[in-house]
Design an enzyme around this catalytic site. Structure first.
Site, PDB file in Angstrom:
ATOM      1  CB  CYS A  66      -0.955   0.086   1.184  1.00 48.72           C
ATOM      2  SG  CYS A  66      -2.176  -1.220   1.211  1.00 48.72           S
ATOM      3  NE  ARG A  89       4.847   1.690   0.183  1.00 47.23           N
ATOM      4  CZ  ARG A  89       5.886   1.510   0.974  1.00 47.23           C
ATOM      5  NH1 ARG A  89       7.090   1.842   0.559  1.00 47.23           N
ATOM      6  NH2 ARG A  89       5.740   1.012   2.171  1.00 47.23           N
ATOM      7  CD1 TRP A 121      -0.047  -6.457  -2.868  1.00 49.01           C
ATOM      8  CD2 TRP A 121      -0.452  -6.946  -0.726  1.00 49.01           C
ATOM      9  NE1 TRP A 121       0.239  -7.785  -2.686  1.00 49.01           N
ATOM     10  CE2 TRP A 121      -0.008  -8.125  -1.385  1.00 49.01           C
ATOM     11  CE3 TRP A 121      -0.786  -7.022   0.618  1.00 49.01           C
ATOM     12  CZ2 TRP A 121       0.132  -9.339  -0.726  1.00 49.01           C
ATOM     13  CZ3 TRP A 121      -0.635  -8.243   1.277  1.00 49.01           C
ATOM     14  CH2 TRP A 121      -0.181  -9.387   0.599  1.00 49.01           C
ATOM     15  CG  ASN A 125       0.803   0.270   4.454  1.00 48.86           C
ATOM     16  OD1 ASN A 125       0.463  -0.886   4.213  1.00 48.86           O
ATOM     17  ND2 ASN A 125       2.059   0.665   4.464  1.00 48.86           N
ATOM     18  N   GLY A 126      -1.456  -1.438   6.384  1.00 48.28           N
ATOM     19  CA  GLY A 126      -1.211  -2.308   7.533  1.00 48.28           C
ATOM     20  C   GLY A 126      -2.415  -3.195   7.799  1.00 48.28           C
ATOM     21  CD  GLU A 137      17.148 -13.565  -6.326  1.00 48.20           C
ATOM     22  OE1 GLU A 137      16.579 -14.088  -5.357  1.00 48.20           O
ATOM     23  OE2 GLU A 137      16.816 -12.460  -6.779  1.00 48.20           O
ATOM     24  CE  LYS A 175      14.871 -10.886  -8.823  1.00 45.64           C
ATOM     25  NZ  LYS A 175      14.410 -11.314  -7.509  1.00 45.64           N
ATOM     26  CD  GLU A 195      10.108 -11.757  -7.813  1.00 51.26           C
ATOM     27  OE1 GLU A 195       9.389 -11.057  -7.104  1.00 51.26           O
ATOM     28  OE2 GLU A 195      11.338 -11.816  -7.667  1.00 51.26           O
ATOM     29  CG  HIS A 210      20.190 -37.345  -2.323  1.00 57.06           C
ATOM     30  ND1 HIS A 210      20.633 -38.577  -1.924  1.00 57.06           N
ATOM     31  CD2 HIS A 210      21.291 -36.560  -2.432  1.00 57.06           C
ATOM     32  CE1 HIS A 210      21.965 -38.535  -1.769  1.00 57.06           C
ATOM     33  NE2 HIS A 210      22.376 -37.320  -2.080  1.00 57.06           N
ATOM     34  CE  LYS A 254      11.580  -3.005  -4.403  1.00 51.40           C
ATOM     35  NZ  LYS A 254      12.317  -4.066  -5.107  1.00 51.40           N
TER      36      LYS A 254
HETATM   37  C1  F6R Z   1      11.890 -10.712  -4.813  1.00 49.19           C
HETATM   38  C2  F6R Z   1      11.801  -9.694  -3.788  1.00 49.19           C
HETATM   39  C3  F6R Z   1      11.357 -10.107  -2.423  1.00 49.19           C
HETATM   40  C4  F6R Z   1      12.096  -9.282  -1.345  1.00 49.19           C
HETATM   41  C5  F6R Z   1      11.531  -9.624   0.038  1.00 49.19           C
HETATM   42  C6  F6R Z   1      12.261  -8.883   1.133  1.00 49.19           C
HETATM   43  O1  F6R Z   1      12.359 -10.185  -6.020  1.00 49.19           O
HETATM   44  O2  F6R Z   1      12.041  -8.544  -4.022  1.00 49.19           O
HETATM   45  O3  F6R Z   1      11.521 -11.467  -2.224  1.00 49.19           O
HETATM   46  O4  F6R Z   1      13.457  -9.574  -1.411  1.00 49.19           O
HETATM   47  O5  F6R Z   1      10.172  -9.304   0.085  1.00 49.19           O
HETATM   48  O6  F6R Z   1      12.161  -7.500   0.972  1.00 49.19           O
HETATM   49  P1  F6R Z   1      13.130  -6.506   1.740  1.00 49.19           P
HETATM   50  O7  F6R Z   1      14.504  -6.723   1.207  1.00 49.19           O
HETATM   51  O8  F6R Z   1      12.603  -5.140   1.437  1.00 49.19           O
HETATM   52  O9  F6R Z   1      13.055  -6.862   3.181  1.00 49.19           O
END
Ligand code: F6R
Length: 613
Positions: free
Chosen positions: A2, A27, A75, A101-102, A484, A488, A491, A507, A608
């Site tokens: 949010c 966000r 969000w 937000n929250g 990783e 990627k 997502e 295994h 984010k």
């Molecule tokens: C994936 C991604 C998330 C963040 C995770 C932690 O591309 O961006 O997995 O890495 O939500 O976020 P931060 O680093 O802001 O604590």
């Protein structure tokens, strides 16, 4: 999670708020909404979907001019992402508008209380109850700030609440607990936002609010109190980056821009921290030498991509410092009764500095007597503020939801810390730590070289665009790189993807291999003891029909006959290889998502900065 914007001043509030929401849309993008105060009335608009939907409506049916406004990009937590659940939420008489937000954890009790008083709730959100509670409180409180303080005292959970009242032009009031909120201080105008990006084109002067505080904004003043009305002194700081840093700068996508910025981000994170002799100095590491000498265990807590950087850090920390290091998903950490002592250092890694799981894990660690070092990209955010020490990464603003440059700089910061510890404590291999520090100083250039390979990576993506599943294999530090790469792809391209430790394949997971299944393999440098073992792993999957895409050091011809595609990596020590090996995997996922027509910067269901647990 949010985005929140508030404005009061001489400009058109609507324009400032929409501009801020555009910058905060990363966000959350389930819905967007705005409220302005106009001639004793609240005017509000809200729309499900991306901000563009709301903007379309605003251009066909413009809102009134106003000097005071608030806006929200959502969000969804409570209630589906539709028009009704979008914020702002209004009191029954329409005089109060609230954005949030929250998560308000005692929402059900408060909702039942309101219903028993005959209040009709229009939405399924936890936010709407605040508008009604405020409306009731206004009958007994002296003014809106006082009413918000009283209501905030009744709420549990995490919230940033921003409120305007029809009878109070030139007034925006907000309350904060466990959810981000920053004030932008202008000249005759003031701003509120979840993140400085929202107002950076108007002012660089910012004030980060603390927990359980209420801020009262008028064009001239910013007044901060606790929830009981006691005055709180605040610290104003200057944001070091400018508006251009939060723009696409000629790239089609923020993610592409941020991938391209990685050499600079890594160079900036190293800047001034390694001298010509390889000695590491860390500004902000305000931990006593006696304490540093006493550390006997390190626990890294983080989420998602940041967790993968922690996994990589473990190899470096244990190798160079001989201090035992555990890495734990922050969301699991405090629920398993971990053993923490004053001699345990907890490292909380977070790009945003606001991730609730990480914040709760580090708070728990501090309660148990451990000290916390934050590795963070966002100055003044909650995690570094509540830590005993901080190493800032200098990646600049990361806007794309998928983390790229923040990841590489997190690895760099962890490595700097490991080297610093190796150099400052006795009994460890200081000479080797110095040597590797000098190697680390060359990595920005090497990442630049990898970026030259992206054309080839894009071609591979075109060939694999119809694959149903993709596997990623690695060993040692190549294992978190594989995880990783898979994260990627999941997502961004919404594909089934898995990362495995290559040695673990036999295994169980090898049963997944079938004709044509794409398998990326991260091969360590030929000098590494695991090199030949992973070459065998490549042969094992290829023999079972896999299509192999091998990331290997330039000049390493041992893999040539087993690779359907080779992505070349510059020579570097095995421990530093993640800094170059991750980049092609980022480009691959970005390209796959683009080819499939998905929104790369704002993938579905994500946001984010995850500020709920
Ligand atoms: C994936 C991604 C998330 C963040 C995770 C932690 O591309 O961006 O997995 O890495 O939500 O976020 P931060 O680093 O802001 O604590």
């Amino acid at each position: 999670m949010c985005g929140i914007v508030g404005y009061v001043g001489p400009r058109q509030a609507l324009e400032v708020v929409v501009d801020g929401l555009r910058r905060l849309e990363y966000r959350g993008y389930d819905s967007a909404g705005i409220a302005v105060v106009n001639q004793g009335k609240i005017e509000s608009r809200k729309k499900a979907g991306k901000l563009a939907n709301l903007e379309d409506e605003l251009s066909s049916e413009p809102m009134s001019m106003s000097s005071t406004g608030i806006g929200h990009t959502r969000w969804a937590t409570h209630g589906a992402p539709n028009d009704v659940n979008a914020h702002p939420h209004l009191s029954e008489d329409g005089s109060i508008a609230v954005i949030h937000n929250g998560i308000i954890e005692n929402f059900a009790t408060l909702r039942d209380e309101l219903r028993s008083q005959g209040v009709e709730l229009l939405s399924q959100t936890d936010t709407e109850i605040v508008a009604h509670l405020l409306s009731a409180q206004m009958k007994v409180s002296e003014n809106l700030p006082d009413a918000l303080r009283q209501v905030a005292q009744r709420l549990t959970g995490a919230f940033t609440l921003v409120v305007v009242h029809a009878d109070s032009p030139d007034l925006v009031v907000a309350a904060r607990r466990n959810s981000p909120l920053v004030v932008g201080r202008g000249d005759g105008e003031n701003f509120l936002a979840s993140d400085v990006a929202a107002f950076i084109s108007f002012t660089r002067n910012a004030i980060e609010l603390g927990q359980d505080q209420v801020v009262v904004l008028t064009p001239q003043d910013v007044l901060v109190t606790d929830f009981f009305g006691n005055h709180v002194d605040v610290l104003e700081y200057e944001v070091t980056w400018d508006a251009a840093a939060a723009e696409k700068g000629g790239f089609d996508l923020f993610m592409l821009k941020e991938i391209a910025e990685q050499p600079k981000a890594v160079a900036d994170t190293l800047l001034g921290r390694i001298d010509d002799s390889g000695t590491v100095t860390l500004d902000g590491l305000e931990l006593e030498p006696e304490y540093l000498a006493s550390i006997d265990k390190i626990v890294i807590v983080a989420c998602g991509t940041a967790y993968h950087s922690g996994m990589i850090a473990k190899y470096a920390i244990e190798h160079w410092t001989r201090i035992a290091c555990e890495v734990e998903l922050a969301s699991e950490f405090r629920y398993r009764d971990p053993i923490l002592r004053p001699s345990t250092l907890v490292i909380a890694i977070s790009q945003s500095g606001e991730t609730m799981d990480t914040l709760m894990a580090m708070r728990y660690a501090r309660e148990q007597g451990a000290k916390v070092l934050a590795i963070c990209n966002s100055n003044g955010s909650t995690i570094p503020r509540e830590s005993d020490a901080v190493i800032y990464t200098h990646a600049g603003p990361e806007i794309a939801v998928a983390s790229t440059k923040a990841f590489l700089t997190q690895i760099v910061a962890c490595y700097l810390f490991a080297m610093f510890m190796a150099q400052s404590r006795g009994g460890v291999d200081k000479a080797a730590a110095r040597e590797i520090a000098l190697e680390l100083a060359t990595m920005a250039h090497k990442i630049d070289l990898v970026l030259d390979t992206v054309v080839g990576v894009r071609e591979i993506a075109k060939e694999l665009v119809d694959a149903n599943s993709v596997l990623f294999l690695g060993r040692s530090v190549g294992f978190p790189v594989a995880l990783e790469g898979a994260l990627k792809l999941k997502e961004l391209a919404y594909m089934h993807a898995e990362g495995f430790a290559a040695g673990e394949l036999k295994h169980g997971p090898i049963a997944l291999i079938e004709d044509g299944l794409p398998v990326f393999v991260v091969v360590p440098p030929p000098t590494d003891e695991l090199h030949d073992k992973i070459v065998s792993n490549i042969q094992e999957v290829r023999a079972r029909g896999a299509k192999t895409i091998v990331l290997a050091e330039e000049g390493d011809s041992s893999i040539d006959e087993f690779a359907d595609h080779i992505i070349r990596l510059p020579k570097c020590p095995a421990l530093l290889q993640p800094l170059v090996a991750t980049v092609p995997l980022q480009v691959f996922s970005c390209e796959m998502a683009t080819l499939k027509g998905f929104d790369v910067d704002q993938p579905r269901n994500l946001a984010k900065s995850v500020t709920v647990e």
